[in-house]
Design a protein around this motif. Sequence first.
Motif: not given
Length: 486
Positions: A287-295
């Motif tokens: 799954s994709a983690a939330s709350g982490i900025s990876i533009p």
Amino acid sequence: MRIPGPRTAATAVLSGGLLLLPAAAVALGSGLAPANAAVRVVDDTTPPTAPGTLYYCPVPVPTGGPSLGVGVSICWGGATDNVGVVAYDVQILRDGTFTTISTGNSTSRGVLITSGLTEGQEYTFRVLARDAAGNVSPPSNQLTLVAHNIGGPASSPTPPPSDTIPPSRPGELNLRTPYLNGAVGLVWAPSTDNVAVSRYDVYVWKNGAFVRGATAGATSAATEVMAVVSGLTPGRDYLFYVVAVDAAGNVSAPTNLIRARAMVEPPNPSPSPGVDTTPPGTPSGLSAASGISIPGGLFLTWNTVSDDSGGPLRYDLYRATDTGWVYEGENSTPRDIVNGLVGGQSYTFQVVARDAAGNLSQASAPYAAVAQPNSSPTPGATCKVAYDANSWGTGFTVHVTITNTGTSPISGWRLGFTFPLSAQTLTTGWSATWAQSGMAVTATNLDWNRTIAPGASVSIGFNGTHSGTNPAPNAFTLNNGACTIA
């Protein structure tokens, strides 16, 4: 009747499967001896060069004249030989195999094919040259054309538009036991296509790249398709996927990845003491983690996998493209940051666990996630690429130099380009993780060359095979941004 070609090329007409040579053909020839002339060949082992570019050349017919039938007309440039070219063989692709449908003498460099073709159907052709000693040249480029009615009231001055619709995705892969040492058997449900599926290509993860391991023919009546990939290391685990290809070269979406162990035949009664042959458990919870900025990227996580060895595991992450799978890299922990994506676009991933003995888990269930928006404004890749190829026979070596022409470091990169010809195939590469799917090629950074400082360059390369000509790609991207060509 003659088909117009290059000034140095003579022409011929193929009607009903027979090659007819007009008298003008001799006058327009290259000066080589005709096929019925006495040619003395002593220990000639040098084949002709590949014929020149194969291309569509229209037949000049009077308006409202008699129909010449349903067919295609093709021309090509002449080959050269140390003694002399005595024949050109025109071949057609059927059921995944090229077969010769016409043979002409050295003066014929164009044919009209009207035997056994169906109006509106696409067909793929290539041409080979032969000398008097029987040496055969490499093939020309492949040319796909739509058969159309030539001449008569329903005459079409040019072929109908080419087919641009790819086949549907093949059915999911299942395993079949081939009882052949070092082989894996795969079976899947067939694809469909608006015209017809020509073949299926089976790709195997081998020596750090997905390479074509087998090709299966397409039969319209088949309810399942089977292929056997041989030449593998007995007892070793491999990853596979399959794509469908139509006559126009359109490639389907790939199947999901599947892990299979190459057959050991005859089977060993039991593994040697101390040898680990048990694969790790299958990764789950991707799954994709939330709350982490990876533009322009994603932060993916998954559950820890257990293994009987108790030793450290590695995790390999793979990403699906429109026509295949590419390698995103390995990690010792169950997480990975994926960069270089297009913000707002959906991507599908699978992860595989690998133990110290090289045993592979089954691939995780596929997981689709939307890449985070690119930073605003969205910067393109500021880069320059030099592509230096050295060709010989049917092989070639390429040295690629990537230069950062911007003012900021490039941290993590993926180079992309497309081979101009389907016969160009990547075999091995270095200084990057290389992958090929159809004609599309990608090269992803390794840990040690991940960052390219402003004004700095990295050098990578690969070996490949080709058939006939070996043109360079005409466009390159880095992290989905266009690069200039040095």
